[in-house]
Scaffold this motif. Sequence first.
Motif, short mmCIF file in Angstrom:
data_model
loop_
_atom_site.label_atom_id
_atom_site.label_comp_id
_atom_site.label_asym_id
_atom_site.label_seq_id
_atom_site.Cartn_x
_atom_site.Cartn_y
_atom_site.Cartn_z
N ARG A 1 0.82 -1.21 0.00
CA ARG A 1 0.00 0.00 0.00
C ARG A 1 0.86 1.26 0.00
O ARG A 1 0.55 2.24 -0.69
N GLU A 2 1.96 1.25 0.75
CA GLU A 2 2.86 2.40 0.77
C GLU A 2 3.50 2.61 -0.60
O GLU A 2 3.68 3.75 -1.05
N VAL B 1 0.97 4.29 -2.78
CA VAL B 1 0.88 5.71 -2.44
C VAL B 1 2.06 6.48 -3.06
O VAL B 1 1.88 7.54 -3.66
N ASN C 1 -2.80 14.21 -1.92
CA ASN C 1 -3.29 13.22 -0.97
C ASN C 1 -4.78 12.94 -1.17
O ASN C 1 -5.24 11.80 -1.04
N ILE D 1 -5.11 10.68 -4.13
CA ILE D 1 -4.62 9.34 -3.79
C ILE D 1 -5.70 8.60 -2.99
O ILE D 1 -5.97 7.41 -3.22
N ALA D 2 -6.31 9.31 -2.05
CA ALA D 2 -7.36 8.71 -1.23
C ALA D 2 -8.52 8.23 -2.10
O ALA D 2 -9.04 7.12 -1.91
N VAL E 1 -4.16 7.99 4.20
CA VAL E 1 -3.15 8.34 3.20
C VAL E 1 -2.01 9.12 3.86
O VAL E 1 -0.83 8.87 3.59
N HIS F 1 0.27 6.80 5.58
CA HIS F 1 1.12 6.08 4.64
C HIS F 1 2.25 6.97 4.13
O HIS F 1 3.40 6.53 3.99
#
Length: 218
Positions: A158-159, A162, A172, A175-176, A186, A189
């Motif tokens: 997941r990181e 991101v 952000n 990304i969310a 987010v 992360h």
Amino acid sequence: MKVLIADDNTIVREGLAALLQGRGHEVVAAVGDGDAALAALAALGTATVDVVVMDIRMPPTHTDEGVRAAVRLKAARPDVGVLLFSQYAEVRWARTLLDVATVGVGYLLKDRVAEVATFIESLQQVAAGNVVLDPEVAAALVQAPRPLHDRLERLTARETDVLRLMAEGRSNTAIAETLFLSGGTVEKHVTAVFGKLGLEAAPSDHRRVLAVLRFLAA
């Protein structure tokens, strides 16, 4: 040896030239910055230059001009040795040079000039195509944090997602929305990415940009 010297400190530049000439070596040019060194090398054309002594911090910003000039020089003339010369043992500068060339390069601290025989021998080794690292520089490399690709491997899936979206220029919020996560998640992360990449908060650095650059470099 035929040597080109690049150092913005006139005393150091002229002192090196006198030292080398006094021991039978030829100083083909002595200049004050990286661009001038590249121009001098180009002007010499097919004339032989065995090694360039390049100060790391030179005008206009006195940060890493010498390193960047060394990278350009090795790309244009891989046959010419380059010895970086600095008061400081910095891992990032050594790695930058070693990333682009593994023959005919070196990194020596200016204190070594006091050991004239060691300095001359180092120049000869670099001119011969070998790699020479000051003991302090070598120690710093050994003690440095893990290489970047190892650090990236520490990121969770997941990181990594991101960071990839950050590299695409997403905010952000974007990304969310893409990953169906909350804004707070987010942010956690992103903070984790900074930590695992060794990017500490500093007023002069933009950690988001640095993280993206490291991701792209890897």
